[in-house]
Scaffold this motif. Structure first.
Motif, PDB file in Angstrom:
ATOM      1  N   ASN A   1       0.812  -1.214   0.000  1.00  0.00           N
ATOM      2  CA  ASN A   1       0.000   0.000   0.000  1.00  0.00           C
ATOM      3  C   ASN A   1       0.847   1.265   0.000  1.00  0.00           C
ATOM      4  O   ASN A   1       0.443   2.299  -0.545  1.00  0.00           O
ATOM      5  N   TRP A   2       2.039   1.174   0.593  1.00  0.00           N
ATOM      6  CA  TRP A   2       2.921   2.336   0.615  1.00  0.00           C
ATOM      7  C   TRP A   2       3.478   2.654  -0.762  1.00  0.00           C
ATOM      8  O   TRP A   2       3.879   3.788  -1.033  1.00  0.00           O
ATOM      9  N   LEU A   3       3.510   1.658  -1.647  1.00  0.00           N
ATOM     10  CA  LEU A   3       3.950   1.921  -3.016  1.00  0.00           C
ATOM     11  C   LEU A   3       2.991   2.893  -3.706  1.00  0.00           C
ATOM     12  O   LEU A   3       3.414   3.751  -4.481  1.00  0.00           O
ATOM     13  N   PHE A   4       1.693   2.744  -3.418  1.00  0.00           N
ATOM     14  CA  PHE A   4       0.728   3.663  -4.011  1.00  0.00           C
ATOM     15  C   PHE A   4       0.975   5.098  -3.540  1.00  0.00           C
ATOM     16  O   PHE A   4       0.915   6.041  -4.335  1.00  0.00           O
ATOM     17  N   LEU A   5       1.262   5.267  -2.249  1.00  0.00           N
ATOM     18  CA  LEU A   5       1.516   6.599  -1.720  1.00  0.00           C
ATOM     19  C   LEU A   5       2.761   7.207  -2.362  1.00  0.00           C
ATOM     20  O   LEU A   5       2.769   8.384  -2.755  1.00  0.00           O
ATOM     21  N   GLY A   6       3.810   6.390  -2.498  1.00  0.00           N
ATOM     22  CA  GLY A   6       5.049   6.884  -3.101  1.00  0.00           C
ATOM     23  C   GLY A   6       4.866   7.280  -4.557  1.00  0.00           C
ATOM     24  O   GLY A   6       5.382   8.316  -5.003  1.00  0.00           O
ATOM     25  N   THR A   7       4.117   6.479  -5.307  1.00  0.00           N
ATOM     26  CA  THR A   7       3.932   6.798  -6.723  1.00  0.00           C
ATOM     27  C   THR A   7       3.026   8.013  -6.906  1.00  0.00           C
ATOM     28  O   THR A   7       3.205   8.792  -7.843  1.00  0.00           O
ATOM     29  N   SER A   8       2.070   8.200  -6.000  1.00  0.00           N
ATOM     30  CA  SER A   8       1.239   9.401  -6.055  1.00  0.00           C
ATOM     31  C   SER A   8       2.097  10.651  -5.873  1.00  0.00           C
ATOM     32  O   SER A   8       1.948  11.639  -6.605  1.00  0.00           O
ATOM     33  N   ALA A   9       3.022  10.592  -4.923  1.00  0.00           N
ATOM     34  CA  ALA A   9       3.935  11.718  -4.721  1.00  0.00           C
ATOM     35  C   ALA A   9       4.802  11.934  -5.953  1.00  0.00           C
ATOM     36  O   ALA A   9       5.105  13.077  -6.336  1.00  0.00           O
ATOM     37  N   GLY A  10       5.192  10.839  -6.614  1.00  0.00           N
ATOM     38  CA  GLY A  10       6.008  10.946  -7.822  1.00  0.00           C
ATOM     39  C   GLY A  10       5.283  11.687  -8.936  1.00  0.00           C
ATOM     40  O   GLY A  10       5.879  12.517  -9.641  1.00  0.00           O
ATOM     41  N   PHE A  11       4.004  11.410  -9.101  1.00  0.00           N
ATOM     42  CA  PHE A  11       3.232  12.109 -10.132  1.00  0.00           C
ATOM     43  C   PHE A  11       3.149  13.608  -9.839  1.00  0.00           C
ATOM     44  O   PHE A  11       3.179  14.430 -10.754  1.00  0.00           O
ATOM     45  N   LEU A  12       3.062  13.956  -8.570  1.00  0.00           N
ATOM     46  CA  LEU A  12       3.026  15.378  -8.218  1.00  0.00           C
ATOM     47  C   LEU A  12       4.364  16.046  -8.504  1.00  0.00           C
ATOM     48  O   LEU A  12       4.418  17.195  -8.955  1.00  0.00           O
ATOM     49  N   VAL A  13       5.471  15.336  -8.257  1.00  0.00           N
ATOM     50  CA  VAL A  13       6.793  15.869  -8.608  1.00  0.00           C
ATOM     51  C   VAL A  13       6.884  16.064 -10.117  1.00  0.00           C
ATOM     52  O   VAL A  13       7.423  17.072 -10.604  1.00  0.00           O
ATOM     53  N   SER A  14       6.358  15.106 -10.878  1.00  0.00           N
ATOM     54  CA  SER A  14       6.345  15.238 -12.337  1.00  0.00           C
ATOM     55  C   SER A  14       5.581  16.487 -12.752  1.00  0.00           C
ATOM     56  O   SER A  14       6.013  17.238 -13.640  1.00  0.00           O
ATOM     57  N   ALA A  15       4.452  16.748 -12.109  1.00  0.00           N
ATOM     58  CA  ALA A  15       3.664  17.938 -12.431  1.00  0.00           C
ATOM     59  C   ALA A  15       4.445  19.213 -12.155  1.00  0.00           C
ATOM     60  O   ALA A  15       4.398  20.177 -12.937  1.00  0.00           O
ATOM     61  N   VAL A  16       5.191  19.244 -11.055  1.00  0.00           N
ATOM     62  CA  VAL A  16       6.005  20.420 -10.717  1.00  0.00           C
ATOM     63  C   VAL A  16       7.087  20.648 -11.773  1.00  0.00           C
ATOM     64  O   VAL A  16       7.349  21.786 -12.192  1.00  0.00           O
ATOM     65  N   LEU A  17       7.712  19.562 -12.244  1.00  0.00           N
ATOM     66  CA  LEU A  17       8.745  19.696 -13.279  1.00  0.00           C
ATOM     67  C   LEU A  17       8.158  20.230 -14.583  1.00  0.00           C
ATOM     68  O   LEU A  17       8.779  21.041 -15.271  1.00  0.00           O
ATOM     69  N   VAL A  18       6.967  19.763 -14.932  1.00  0.00           N
ATOM     70  CA  VAL A  18       6.319  20.269 -16.148  1.00  0.00           C
ATOM     71  C   VAL A  18       5.997  21.753 -16.002  1.00  0.00           C
ATOM     72  O   VAL A  18       6.204  22.550 -16.932  1.00  0.00           O
ATOM     73  N   LEU A  19       5.516  22.144 -14.821  1.00  0.00           N
ATOM     74  CA  LEU A  19       5.211  23.557 -14.577  1.00  0.00           C
ATOM     75  C   LEU A  19       6.453  24.436 -14.719  1.00  0.00           C
ATOM     76  O   LEU A  19       6.359  25.602 -15.128  1.00  0.00           O
ATOM     77  N   ALA A  20       7.614  23.868 -14.394  1.00  0.00           N
ATOM     78  CA  ALA A  20       8.866  24.631 -14.465  1.00  0.00           C
ATOM     79  C   ALA A  20       9.469  24.638 -15.867  1.00  0.00           C
ATOM     80  O   ALA A  20      10.536  25.221 -16.087  1.00  0.00           O
ATOM     81  N   THR A  21       8.790  24.000 -16.810  1.00  0.00           N
ATOM     82  CA  THR A  21       9.300  23.895 -18.181  1.00  0.00           C
ATOM     83  C   THR A  21       8.614  24.913 -19.080  1.00  0.00           C
ATOM     84  O   THR A  21       7.396  25.075 -19.037  1.00  0.00           O
ATOM     85  N   ARG A  22       9.399  25.581 -19.905  1.00  0.00           N
ATOM     86  CA  ARG A  22       8.829  26.495 -20.894  1.00  0.00           C
ATOM     87  C   ARG A  22       8.458  25.688 -22.137  1.00  0.00           C
ATOM     88  O   ARG A  22       9.326  25.213 -22.858  1.00  0.00           O
TER      89      ARG A  22
END
Length: 424
Positions: A164-185
């Protein structure tokens, strides 16, 4: 300029890698969740969930590729990451099997839209032609590496935490991905030359159907899917019920297949300098036919052991790498530069179409008919795909662009395609 010296590409590629690994870890955790909810029927549940995934990929990906130039792409990519993060976060709380199907449908619809949109952004960020080609290769390598490293990471994580903790970790990973996209022109999209969405979505598929070596790749997709479905769908029930293993044993068995893929991927660059892509990929098909036959023998003869299965799973991993790794190069060398994105989008959909055939066989037949019958059917599909590839991809085409200097590739490929279309 080095490809990864381009800041915006570096951030976007990082977002893709994180999102891919999030999807891979979710697949491992999903198998364990299915076993918790369904026990002996976990294979059917997982097979159905992965079939839903493939339907989303086959249907959504071409449409996303077709409309990628009509959307605010950065906002769209961020929204897709947020949706995936929210869905994965909800998975540990499901109590009914149908909940899994609904959530996986949402998750994979978002993933299916993310990849072609990401690929459409690359040429607008990486403008140099040689860097653009390397960017496509890096994307293909990332996709391959995810499939082999995700089970390894899951095996490590499951040694000290529940799935179950894998789901929590991967959810956080998707949010990090979103932050990286936001920082991209990300520049505004340029309008497509195709006036109709379906014209653009179908352009790459028409290219595959009209090019002998790409028709061969279509057949090889079936070989990969047939062998891979044994590993992806049936490992959970096989390890837990046949071998009496634990959650960590499931991840370690998946990691054995990943280790085989990694070993082959490390060796292949030097091999491909001396051996044609066709020879390498047909060898991979033979390895997968042998791997599926060995799996049938293990279960039918009552020889199933952890060590023996790990060896067979590693062989399947090696065979998959021999086919998947050169695929991107063959596609690049078979089409003009402006047709590369459509060709890759077509391969994305066509490869998943093959999995759409094999996932239900592995999941549904595996639950109702047993492993011996199921793996025999999948082995027969692998043989059929190999025979089809040998017929569709002429031997003399194997020399193709894979062994020609990059500077002459496009002109020579046009000549090859013209001659081969007359011969085919």
């Amino acid at each position: 300029m080095s490809l990864f010296a381009i800041r915006d590409y570096r951030r976007l590629f990082g977002a893709q890698v994180i999102a891919l690994f999030g999807t891979g870890l979710t697949t491992v955790a999903l198998g364990l969740l299915a076993y918790d909810l369904a026990g002996p029927s976990a294979g059917m549940v997982l097979g159905t969930a992965l079939t839903v995934k493939m339907v989303m990929y086959v249907v959504i990906a071409p449409l996303a590729a077709a409309y990628a130039d009509r959307l605010p792409r950065r906002t769209f990519l961020v929204a897709l990451d947020v949706v995936r993060g929210a869905v994965v976060l909800a998975l540990p709380f499901v109590t009914q099997i149908w909940h899994i199907y609904v959530l996986i449908g949402l998750l994979q619809a978002a993933s299916a839209a993310f990849t072609p949109t990401f690929q459409a952004v690359i040429p607008d960020i990486v403008t140099d032609e040689s860097d653009y080609t390397r960017a496509l290769s890096a994307s293909q390598v990332a996709y391959t590496m995810e499939s082999l490293l995700s089970p390894v990471l899951a095996a490590v994580a499951l040694s000290f935490m529940s799935f179950n903790w894998l789901f929590l970790g991967t959810s956080a990973g998707f949010l990090v991905s979103a932050v990286l996209v936001l920082a991209t022109r990300i520049p505004n999209a340029r309008p497509s030359t195709h006036t109709k969405a379906w014209d653009k979505a179908a352009a790459g598929i028409r290219t595959f159907l009209g090019t002998p070596r790409l028709r061969g790749i279509m057949a090889l997709n079936l070989v990969v899917a047939a062998a891979g479905s044994i590993v992806v769908v049936n490992t959970v029930n096989y390890v837990r019920d046949e071998l009496g293993g634990s959650q960590s044993d499931v991840a370690r068995m998946l990691a054995a297949s990943g280790a085989g893929t990694l070993l082959a991927a490390l060796v292949l660059p030097r091999v491909l300098d001396r051996i044609s892509a066709r020879t390498t990929m047909m060898t991979g098909a033979g390895v997968l036919v042998g791997g599926t036959a060995a799996a049938v023998t293990l279960i039918a003869a009552g020889l199933a052991t952890g060590t023996g299965t790990a060896i067979v799973w590693a062989v399947i991993g090696i065979g998959m790498a021999l086919i998947v790794t050169p695929t991107g190069k063959v596609i690049r060398d078979s089409v003009e530069r402006d047709a590369i994105p459509a060709a890759f989008a077509a391969q994305f959909s066509l490869s998943h179409l093959a999995w759409l055939v094999t996932y239900p066989v592995a999941g549904w037949l595996g639950t109702t008919g047993g492993f011996t019958l199921t793996w025999s059917v999948l082995a027969a599909l692998a043989v059929s795909g190999t025979a089809g590839a040998l017929l569709l991809w002429p031997r003399h085409d194997g020399r193709g662009a894979a062994t020609r200097p990059a500077a002459t590739v496009h002109h020579a490929t046009r000549t090859d395609r013209s001659a081969l279309s007359k011969a085919a």
